[in-house]
Design a protein around this motif. Structure first.
Motif, short mmCIF file in Angstrom:
data_model
loop_
_atom_site.label_atom_id
_atom_site.label_comp_id
_atom_site.label_asym_id
_atom_site.label_seq_id
_atom_site.Cartn_x
_atom_site.Cartn_y
_atom_site.Cartn_z
N UNK A 1 0.86 -1.18 0.00
CA UNK A 1 0.00 0.00 0.00
C UNK A 1 0.89 1.23 0.00
N UNK A 2 0.54 2.20 -0.83
CA UNK A 2 1.33 3.41 -0.96
C UNK A 2 0.52 4.60 -0.44
N UNK A 3 1.16 5.42 0.41
CA UNK A 3 0.52 6.60 0.98
C UNK A 3 1.39 7.82 0.71
N UNK A 4 0.76 8.98 0.80
CA UNK A 4 1.50 10.22 0.75
C UNK A 4 1.55 10.79 2.16
N UNK A 5 2.74 11.22 2.60
CA UNK A 5 2.89 11.79 3.94
C UNK A 5 2.34 13.22 3.93
N UNK A 6 1.41 13.51 4.88
CA UNK A 6 0.68 14.79 4.84
C UNK A 6 1.50 15.97 5.37
N UNK A 7 2.16 15.79 6.51
CA UNK A 7 2.85 16.93 7.10
C UNK A 7 4.07 16.50 7.90
N UNK A 8 4.81 17.48 8.42
CA UNK A 8 6.01 17.20 9.21
C UNK A 8 7.24 17.14 8.32
N UNK A 9 8.28 16.57 8.89
CA UNK A 9 9.61 16.52 8.25
C UNK A 9 9.54 15.89 6.86
#
Ligand code: Q0N
Length: 298
Positions: free
Chosen positions: A25-33
């Motif tokens: 499963x592939x996700x996009x990181x929303x916020x932070x570093x």
């Protein structure tokens, strides 16, 4: 024709789901570093006979993630990879990595040192694989005179990848990128085959995916040199002229085809859930593959 149904990817805090394959499963990181980068999660799902099974193999995602990370390190002198960090949400710790977002080449980059699977089928039909002529008289499992680059293009879900010629890759990505993909794929195969051979394992073939970063550098992506992307055979059991036992999934395939499962592969029905003993033996097999290849204890 089986149409795999992939279970919904779990929601993860701070990440948006992008895409699911049979196993990852592939996700996009929303916020932070790491905002904007990708989170690739290896699930415990397992596929057999083109179906994603209802049963999962506990720990499989972690075994494959750790194996892939081990290989990325050993290939770092040949090619940069997309891994940024293994500091990931608690729910997926150990089986996920944060990776650079690349522009993916729409080519499955396959190297084969031995003939089997779709390569064997093409050879039997035409004497060639991906436009590469091979000597007469090769059998299932034969070692090739030299490793070959046999690209494929990703088919729609539930369909098999289609082998294509090198010229087709040139048409798709251009001469320079095609040359680089072939060179890197064969270099990775050569190094990995040699490492595996020292451990008594034949790396028959492997599928790689590459992307391009903003600077134009070709970067190794996805998951590498795991039993899901490669064929590993115990060297001491290798015998051309028959199908070689798959290191990882043979237990599952054998049970599904046995009378005990009650499943008729030709019925068009999805396979039944695996008994706990089959799940456990398969889990041990993945751990065994990890330990054998890496020389590390699980
Ligand atoms: C990505 N897939 C798997 C290529 C895509 N580092 C990355 N950056 C951007 N996208 C991806 C990665 C990775 N890994 C990988 N989907 C997106 C599907 N493949 C199929 C073949 O073509």
């Amino acid at each position: 024709m089986p149409t795999p149904d992939i279970p919904a990817a779990p929601a993860l805090p701070g990440a948006s789901h992008l895409h699911s394959g049979k196993v990852r499963d592939l996700y996009s990181v929303d916020e932070g570093q790491h905002a904007g980068q990708l989170l690739m999660v290896a699930s415990d799902r397992i596929s057999a006979f083109d179906y994603v099974l209802d049963s999962t193999i506990p720990g499989k995602g972690e075994v494959l993630t750790r194996m892939s990370l081990w290989w990325f390190e050993r290939l770092a002198d040949l090619v940069p990879n997309h891994v940024v960090s293994t500091d990931v949400p608690e729910q997926v710790r150990g089986r996920a990595v944060i990776c650079r977002r690349l522009e993916m080449f729409p080519v499955e980059c396959v190297a084969r040192g031995y003939l089997t699977g779709s390569g064997l089928l093409d050879y039997r039909a035409t004497g060639e694989v991906c436009g590469i002529a091979l000597p007469d008289g090769l059998e299932d499992g034969s070692r090739l005179p030299e490793p070959i680059f046999t690209p494929a293009t990703k088919a729609a879900l539930g369909d098999h990848d289609e082998n294509v010629s090198y010229d087709a890759v040139v048409t798709t990505v251009g001469e320079e990128a095609a040359g680089r993909l072939r060179e890197l794929t064969l270099a990775v195969y050569g190094q990995a085959e040699s490492i595996a051979r020292e451990r008594g394992i034949i790396l028959a073939d492997t599928k790689l995916e590459f992307g391009r970063d903003a600077e134009g550098t070709t970067v190794l992506a996805d998951e590498v040199l795991t039993p899901d992307s490669s064929r590993f055979w115990p060297a001491d059991e290798w015998q051309p002229g028959r199908s070689q036992p798959a290191y990882d999934k043979q237990i599952v395939r054998d049970w599904l085809l046995s009378a005990e499962s009650g499943w008729d592969r030709s019925s068009g029905e999805p396979p039944p859930p695996l008994p706990p003993a089959v799940v456990e033996r398969t889990r041990s097999r993945y751990v065994e593959a990890y330990e054998l290849l890496t020389g590390l204890r699980w």
